[in-house]
Design an enzyme around this catalytic site. Structure first.
Site, PDB file in Angstrom:
ATOM      1  N   TYR A  23       0.566  -0.909   0.606  1.00 58.60           N
ATOM      2  CA  TYR A  23       0.160  -0.379   0.339  1.00 58.60           C
ATOM      3  C   TYR A  23       1.012   1.540  -0.211  1.00 58.60           C
ATOM      4  O   TYR A  23       0.491   2.658  -0.353  1.00 58.60           O
ATOM      5  CB  TYR A  23      -0.902  -0.007   0.752  1.00 58.60           C
ATOM      6  CG  TYR A  23      -2.444   0.607   1.408  1.00 58.60           C
ATOM      7  CD1 TYR A  23      -3.269   0.874  -0.114  1.00 58.60           C
ATOM      8  CD2 TYR A  23      -2.362   1.830   1.941  1.00 58.60           C
ATOM      9  CE1 TYR A  23      -4.539   1.079  -0.233  1.00 58.60           C
ATOM     10  CE2 TYR A  23      -3.800   2.913   1.736  1.00 58.60           C
ATOM     11  CZ  TYR A  23      -4.402   2.841   0.784  1.00 58.60           C
ATOM     12  OH  TYR A  23      -5.434   3.048   0.630  1.00 58.60           O
ATOM     13  N   LYS A  49      -2.709   8.421   2.947  1.00 64.94           N
ATOM     14  CA  LYS A  49      -4.239   8.060   3.346  1.00 64.94           C
ATOM     15  C   LYS A  49      -3.680   8.741   5.155  1.00 64.94           C
ATOM     16  O   LYS A  49      -4.734   9.915   5.582  1.00 64.94           O
ATOM     17  CB  LYS A  49      -4.737   6.878   4.053  1.00 64.94           C
ATOM     18  CG  LYS A  49      -4.539   6.443   2.408  1.00 64.94           C
ATOM     19  CD  LYS A  49      -6.306   7.093   1.783  1.00 64.94           C
ATOM     20  CE  LYS A  49      -7.106   6.454   0.568  1.00 64.94           C
ATOM     21  NZ  LYS A  49      -8.188   7.616   0.401  1.00 64.94           N
TER      22      LYS A  49
HETATM   23  O1  0WD Z   1     -10.311  -0.970  -1.029  1.00 63.52           O
HETATM   24  C1  0WD Z   1     -10.990  -0.093  -1.373  1.00 63.52           C
HETATM   25  N1  0WD Z   1     -11.503  -0.351  -2.562  1.00 63.52           N
HETATM   26  C2  0WD Z   1     -11.086   1.052  -1.059  1.00 63.52           C
HETATM   27  C3  0WD Z   1     -10.803   2.011  -0.774  1.00 63.52           C
HETATM   28  C4  0WD Z   1     -10.710   0.717   0.834  1.00 63.52           C
HETATM   29  C5  0WD Z   1     -10.521   1.806   1.215  1.00 63.52           C
HETATM   30  C6  0WD Z   1     -10.832   3.043   1.084  1.00 63.52           C
HETATM   31  N2  0WD Z   1     -10.838   3.757  -0.519  1.00 63.52           N
HETATM   32  C7  0WD Z   1     -10.735   4.751  -1.494  1.00 63.52           C
HETATM   33  C8  0WD Z   1      -9.468   5.050  -2.145  1.00 63.52           C
HETATM   34  O2  0WD Z   1      -8.387   4.802  -1.553  1.00 63.52           O
HETATM   35  C9  0WD Z   1     -10.459   6.131  -2.261  1.00 63.52           C
HETATM   36  O3  0WD Z   1     -10.821   6.936  -2.024  1.00 63.52           O
HETATM   37  O4  0WD Z   1     -11.599   5.047  -1.477  1.00 63.52           O
HETATM   38  C10 0WD Z   1     -12.374   5.684  -2.566  1.00 63.52           C
HETATM   39  C11 0WD Z   1     -12.493   5.098  -4.195  1.00 63.52           C
HETATM   40  O5  0WD Z   1     -11.946   4.469  -3.970  1.00 63.52           O
HETATM   41  P1  0WD Z   1     -12.725   3.332  -5.227  1.00 63.52           P
HETATM   42  O6  0WD Z   1     -13.867   3.357  -5.139  1.00 63.52           O
HETATM   43  O7  0WD Z   1     -11.941   1.486  -3.990  1.00 63.52           O
HETATM   44  O8  0WD Z   1     -11.785   3.145  -6.302  1.00 63.52           O
HETATM   45  P2  0WD Z   1     -12.372   4.053  -7.889  1.00 63.52           P
HETATM   46  O9  0WD Z   1     -13.776   2.951  -7.880  1.00 63.52           O
HETATM   47  O10 0WD Z   1     -11.067   3.374  -8.688  1.00 63.52           O
HETATM   48  O11 0WD Z   1     -12.475   5.215  -7.931  1.00 63.52           O
HETATM   49  C12 0WD Z   1     -11.412   6.257  -7.386  1.00 63.52           C
HETATM   50  C13 0WD Z   1     -11.626   6.746  -8.784  1.00 63.52           C
HETATM   51  C14 0WD Z   1     -10.500   6.719 -10.533  1.00 63.52           C
HETATM   52  O12 0WD Z   1     -10.765   6.269 -10.572  1.00 63.52           O
HETATM   53  P3  0WD Z   1      -9.796   5.138 -11.576  1.00 63.52           P
HETATM   54  O13 0WD Z   1      -9.352   3.424 -11.192  1.00 63.52           O
HETATM   55  O14 0WD Z   1     -10.137   5.670 -12.306  1.00 63.52           O
HETATM   56  O15 0WD Z   1      -8.640   5.989 -10.952  1.00 63.52           O
HETATM   57  O16 0WD Z   1     -11.164   8.671  -8.092  1.00 63.52           O
HETATM   58  C15 0WD Z   1     -11.205   9.398  -9.445  1.00 63.52           C
HETATM   59  C16 0WD Z   1     -11.285   8.326 -10.608  1.00 63.52           C
HETATM   60  O17 0WD Z   1     -12.312   8.111 -10.921  1.00 63.52           O
HETATM   61  N3  0WD Z   1     -10.045   9.819 -10.084  1.00 63.52           N
HETATM   62  C17 0WD Z   1      -9.586  11.440 -10.169  1.00 63.52           C
HETATM   63  N4  0WD Z   1     -11.525  12.063  -9.793  1.00 63.52           N
HETATM   64  C18 0WD Z   1     -10.738  13.554 -10.069  1.00 63.52           C
HETATM   65  N5  0WD Z   1      -9.696  13.928 -10.353  1.00 63.52           N
HETATM   66  C19 0WD Z   1      -9.106  12.081  -9.807  1.00 63.52           C
HETATM   67  C20 0WD Z   1      -8.554  12.922 -10.162  1.00 63.52           C
HETATM   68  N6  0WD Z   1      -7.382  13.510 -10.655  1.00 63.52           N
HETATM   69  N7  0WD Z   1      -7.986  10.617  -9.610  1.00 63.52           N
HETATM   70  C21 0WD Z   1      -8.695   9.185  -9.904  1.00 63.52           C
END
Ligand code: 0WD
Length: 259
Positions: A159, A166
């Protein structure tokens, strides 16, 4: 009547139907909120356009947002100003780091990779709240929340740079909560257990994290985006009115365990 009836909520970070942000948007929709949704780029807009058909109420605004670009943040604030004066709820669900920084040794993290992860995954919360300060203040009792992971306080192999980002994000939550409390704006974080999403797929070892939850957490089950959505409803609602600067764990209790 839904818990969020009459509230306007902005949800960032929907990439596809597996996104935590989509679980939150659906839960908010179920509870009667008026939704504003953002997408990062045109490719993700197509996904979002398809998804919104499943909501019971169409979003009042769907707009682009790149959190690393101040112009994009200003443009979003303007678009929001066209549809509402007040923003009751703001969800930050965005993170990014280079793939090469999410495996192996943290020691190898480059300056550039470190800055990138901090900018998009941590500073972006402050940037977003700054850009939307007026409508949040106008709401009278607004609730801001960010998504985090326990890799901020414990070592989760691979991570790496995201754990450090984080930690900064959770600290930002506390400083923002202090700054904004007197204006009626609460700021919290949800620390979710591992969920198989697009972002999680970029972290080597997600499968063993999922496996560990089932093996070791008090509630021997992995969590879902619906679980996070329900916790987000609580933080967005008046039932959490005196809670701010807090990190709420939605992880089947994994974080309390030693061995
Ligand atoms: O296990 C997990 N999935 C966990 C996620 C456990 C605990 C926390 N999280 C957090 C992540 O760190 C993040 O902060 O939850 C949040 C959402 O993540 P997610 O739902 O797991 O992941 P995803 O569906 O990929 O959404 C994150 C999105 C990006 O998707 P991708 O994968 O295409 O990078 O963040 C967005 C983008 O849509 N993103 C941005 N949005 C605006 N501006 C940017 C940006 N520059 N970069 C990424």
């Amino acid at each position: 009547m839904g818990l969020l009836e009459g509230k306007t909520a902005l949800v960032t970070g929907i990439a596809n139907k597996r996104s935590i942000a989509w679980g939150i948007a659906r839960a908010f929709d179920r509870e009667g909120a008026r939704l504003i949704l953002t997408y990062q780029n045109d490719r993700l807009k197509e996904n979002l356009d398809k998804l919104v058909g499943d909501l019971s109420n169409a979003p009042i605004l769907v707009a682009p947002l790149d959190v690393s670009d101040d112009g994009s943040l200003t443009a979003l604030a303007e678009r929001i100003g066209d549809v509402t004066d007040a923003l009751d709820v703001l969800v930050h669900s965005v993170a990014f780091a280079k793939g090469e920084d999410l495996s192996g040794r943290f020691l190898e993290t480059s300056r550039e990779g470190y800055h990138l992860a901090q900018d998009i995954s941590a500073y972006s919360l402050t940037a977003l709240v700054r850009a939307l300060y007026e409508p949040l203040k106008n709401a009278g009792r607004a609730s801001v929340m960010a998504m985090t992971y326990q890799g901020s306080i414990r070592v989760m192999p691979n991570y790496n740079v995201m754990g450090v980002a984080k930690a900064a994000l959770e600290s930002s939550v506390r400083y923002l909560a202090f700054d904004l409390g007197r204006e009626g704006i609460r700021v919290n974080a949800i620390s979710a257990g591992p969920i198989k999403t697009l972002a999680a797929a970029g972290v080597k070892g997600i499968s063993s994290a999922l496996h560990s939850t089932v093996e070791r957490a008090p509630i021997a089950e992995n969590i879902t985006t619906e679980d996070v959505g329900n916790a987000a409803v609580f933080l967005a609602s008046p039932w959490s009115e005196r809670i701010t600067g807090h990190v709420l764990y939605v992880d089947s209790g994994f974080h309390i365990m030693g061995f």
